[in-house]
Design a protein around this motif. Structure first.
Motif, PDB file in Angstrom:
ATOM      1  N   LEU A 185       0.795  -1.211   0.077  1.00 25.28           N
ATOM      2  CA  LEU A 185      -0.023   0.028   0.094  1.00 25.28           C
ATOM      3  C   LEU A 185       0.846   1.167   0.012  1.00 25.28           C
ATOM      4  O   LEU A 185       0.701   2.145  -0.894  1.00 25.28           O
ATOM      5  CB  LEU A 185      -0.791  -0.115   1.344  1.00 25.28           C
ATOM      6  N   VAL A 201       2.559   1.682  -3.375  1.00 23.28           N
ATOM      7  CA  VAL A 201       1.634   2.044  -4.725  1.00 23.28           C
ATOM      8  C   VAL A 201       1.506   3.703  -4.185  1.00 23.28           C
ATOM      9  O   VAL A 201       1.372   4.286  -5.435  1.00 23.28           O
ATOM     10  CB  VAL A 201       0.410   1.261  -4.516  1.00 23.28           C
ATOM     11  N   ALA A 202       0.938   3.811  -2.965  1.00 21.62           N
ATOM     12  CA  ALA A 202       0.764   5.309  -2.941  1.00 21.62           C
ATOM     13  C   ALA A 202       2.021   6.291  -2.936  1.00 21.62           C
ATOM     14  O   ALA A 202       1.774   7.258  -3.667  1.00 21.62           O
ATOM     15  CB  ALA A 202       0.091   5.470  -1.325  1.00 21.62           C
ATOM     16  N   LYS A 214      -3.316   9.696  -1.300  1.00 23.35           N
ATOM     17  CA  LYS A 214      -3.055   8.332  -2.038  1.00 23.35           C
ATOM     18  C   LYS A 214      -3.054   7.464  -0.767  1.00 23.35           C
ATOM     19  O   LYS A 214      -4.005   6.354  -0.895  1.00 23.35           O
ATOM     20  CB  LYS A 214      -1.810   8.347  -2.877  1.00 23.35           C
ATOM     21  N   HIS A 248      -6.740   7.132   0.136  1.00 16.63           N
ATOM     22  CA  HIS A 248      -7.575   6.467  -0.702  1.00 16.63           C
ATOM     23  C   HIS A 248      -7.277   4.963  -0.658  1.00 16.63           C
ATOM     24  O   HIS A 248      -8.202   4.095  -0.767  1.00 16.63           O
ATOM     25  CB  HIS A 248      -7.010   7.042  -2.106  1.00 16.63           C
ATOM     26  N   TRP A 249      -5.984   4.470  -0.748  1.00 23.29           N
ATOM     27  CA  TRP A 249      -5.937   3.029  -0.682  1.00 23.29           C
ATOM     28  C   TRP A 249      -5.987   2.325   0.448  1.00 23.29           C
ATOM     29  O   TRP A 249      -6.518   0.992   0.459  1.00 23.29           O
ATOM     30  CB  TRP A 249      -4.288   2.786  -1.240  1.00 23.29           C
ATOM     31  N   TYR A 250      -5.931   3.014   1.726  1.00 25.25           N
ATOM     32  CA  TYR A 250      -6.351   2.474   2.821  1.00 25.25           C
ATOM     33  C   TYR A 250      -7.827   2.207   2.935  1.00 25.25           C
ATOM     34  O   TYR A 250      -8.507   1.154   3.227  1.00 25.25           O
ATOM     35  CB  TYR A 250      -5.863   3.263   3.923  1.00 25.25           C
ATOM     36  N   ARG A 274      -9.969   1.888   0.348  1.00 31.60           N
ATOM     37  CA  ARG A 274     -10.396   0.765  -0.677  1.00 31.60           C
ATOM     38  C   ARG A 274     -10.007  -0.483  -0.191  1.00 31.60           C
ATOM     39  O   ARG A 274     -10.685  -1.571  -0.346  1.00 31.60           O
ATOM     40  CB  ARG A 274      -9.548   1.040  -1.926  1.00 31.60           C
ATOM     41  N   LEU A 313      -5.844  -3.273  -4.832  1.00 33.97           N
ATOM     42  CA  LEU A 313      -4.585  -2.906  -4.369  1.00 33.97           C
ATOM     43  C   LEU A 313      -3.526  -3.713  -4.941  1.00 33.97           C
ATOM     44  O   LEU A 313      -2.458  -3.420  -5.534  1.00 33.97           O
ATOM     45  CB  LEU A 313      -4.300  -3.128  -2.851  1.00 33.97           C
ATOM     46  N   ARG A 364      -3.202  -3.082  -8.724  1.00 34.14           N
ATOM     47  CA  ARG A 364      -2.397  -1.911  -8.988  1.00 34.14           C
ATOM     48  C   ARG A 364      -0.744  -2.025  -8.777  1.00 34.14           C
ATOM     49  O   ARG A 364      -0.145  -1.624  -9.547  1.00 34.14           O
ATOM     50  CB  ARG A 364      -2.970  -0.618  -8.001  1.00 34.14           C
ATOM     51  N   TYR A 365      -0.599  -2.768  -7.449  1.00 35.91           N
ATOM     52  CA  TYR A 365       0.872  -3.462  -7.540  1.00 35.91           C
ATOM     53  C   TYR A 365       1.382  -3.891  -8.602  1.00 35.91           C
ATOM     54  O   TYR A 365       2.485  -3.416  -8.846  1.00 35.91           O
ATOM     55  CB  TYR A 365       0.907  -4.038  -6.065  1.00 35.91           C
TER      56      TYR A 365
END
Ligand code: BTN
Length: 276
Positions: free
Chosen positions: A93, A96-97, A188, A191-193, A195, A204, A207-208
């Motif tokens: 995470l 990605v962020a 970011k 957002h990802w947390y 999601r 996640l 995306r990774y």
């Protein structure tokens, strides 16, 4: 120069990450400060930021160079309703962020070397250090530390690091706004947390995979007491690396040092992702 928390938070669309923010001129390690705040009952999303760290830590007890005014050295406290086995997802995470924040600010996404390296022009421009505190079968808190080399010149790195490390400024050929990058990074992460909690790990991980420089490559894995090679073929649902051995068997790797070997069409394509 030490920013005021309000300068960083103003107008940010965040629900959790950075809603409480502690900014220091210098600390030993922002991860240690965040852990201290966690023990004192600080709310989830509390962030610690320092201009300089004098005992910055990397993975596996390595030193993390954190000079004043050149990088982003920050840690965020999470209290996720997840099991300890799912905690490795936080390294992904953070990666990605960081990659997306770098992409938004510079126009070039960074590549990610599993599990925690932020790569630019085939060198390390940042790293993620997720540290977990458990209570029985539960996560009591998790500190996600992120270090990004932003405005270093080559001489700002110690001699030992110069061939392996880089900064966004070195890659872009111009200074990059640390304030802007930090603000986008918190958005970011938030957002990802969100999601991850609402949709589970699949988005996640997807995306990774698009940012990952390790998949499709031959890797050498140095685990505890053993070394083996194979092809990195996928990520497990918990964010572990799945390696295909020469025998065809699959091995799941959790916390290990992975070295990329050789190159592949995949690797060259991933190089484009980094865009530098
Ligand atoms: C690594 O690549 O090994 C991880 C590096 C993590 C560095 C960051 S900087 C902010 C936070 N505080 C630390 O002491 N380490 C992390």
């Amino acid at each position: 120069m030490v920013w005021k928390p309000a300068e960083i938070q103003e107008g940010l669309e965040i629900a959790v990450v950075g809603r409480v923010l502690h900014v220091f001129e210098e600390v030993g390690s922002t991860n240690d400060e965040a852990a201290r705040l966690a023990e004192a009952g600080a709310p989830e999303g509390t962030a610690v930021l320092a201009e300089r760290q004098f005992r910055g830590r990397g993975r596996l007890g390595r030193r993390w160079e954190s000079p004043a005014g050149l990088g982003i050295w920050t840690s965020i406290l999470f209290r996720p309703p997840l099991s300890p086995e799912e905690a490795p997802l936080f390294s992904l995470l953070g990666g990605v962020a960081a990659s997306e924040a770098i992409g938004e600010v510079t126009g070039h996404l960074a590549g990610l070397k599993w599990p925690n390296d932020v790569m630019v022009a085939e060198k390390k421009a940042g790293g993620i250090l997720a540290e977990l505190q458990t209570e029985g079968r539960k996560v009591s808190h998790l500190v996600l530390g992120i270090g990004l080399n932003v405005n270093h010149t080559r001489d700002d790195f110690s001699e030992g690091l110069r061939n392996r490390a880089t900064s966004l400024r070195m890659a872009e050929g111009k200074e990059v706004s640390r304030l802007q990058l930090l603000r986008v990074l918190y958005v970011k992460l938030d957002h990802w947390y969100d999601r991850l909690l609402r949709e589970g790990p699949a988005p996640l991980l997807a995306r990774y995979r698009t940012l990952c420089l390790t998949l499709g490559r031959e890797v050498q894995v140095q685990g505890e007491g053993e070394t083996f090679t194979g092809e990195a073929v996928d990520l497990s649902p918990r964010g572990e690396l799945v390696v295909r051995l020469p025998t065809g068997d699959l091995r799941t790797v959790m916390a290990a040092d992975v070295t990329l070997r050789g190159s592949s069409p995949e690797a060259r394509r991933s190089g484009d992702v980094a865009g530098h």
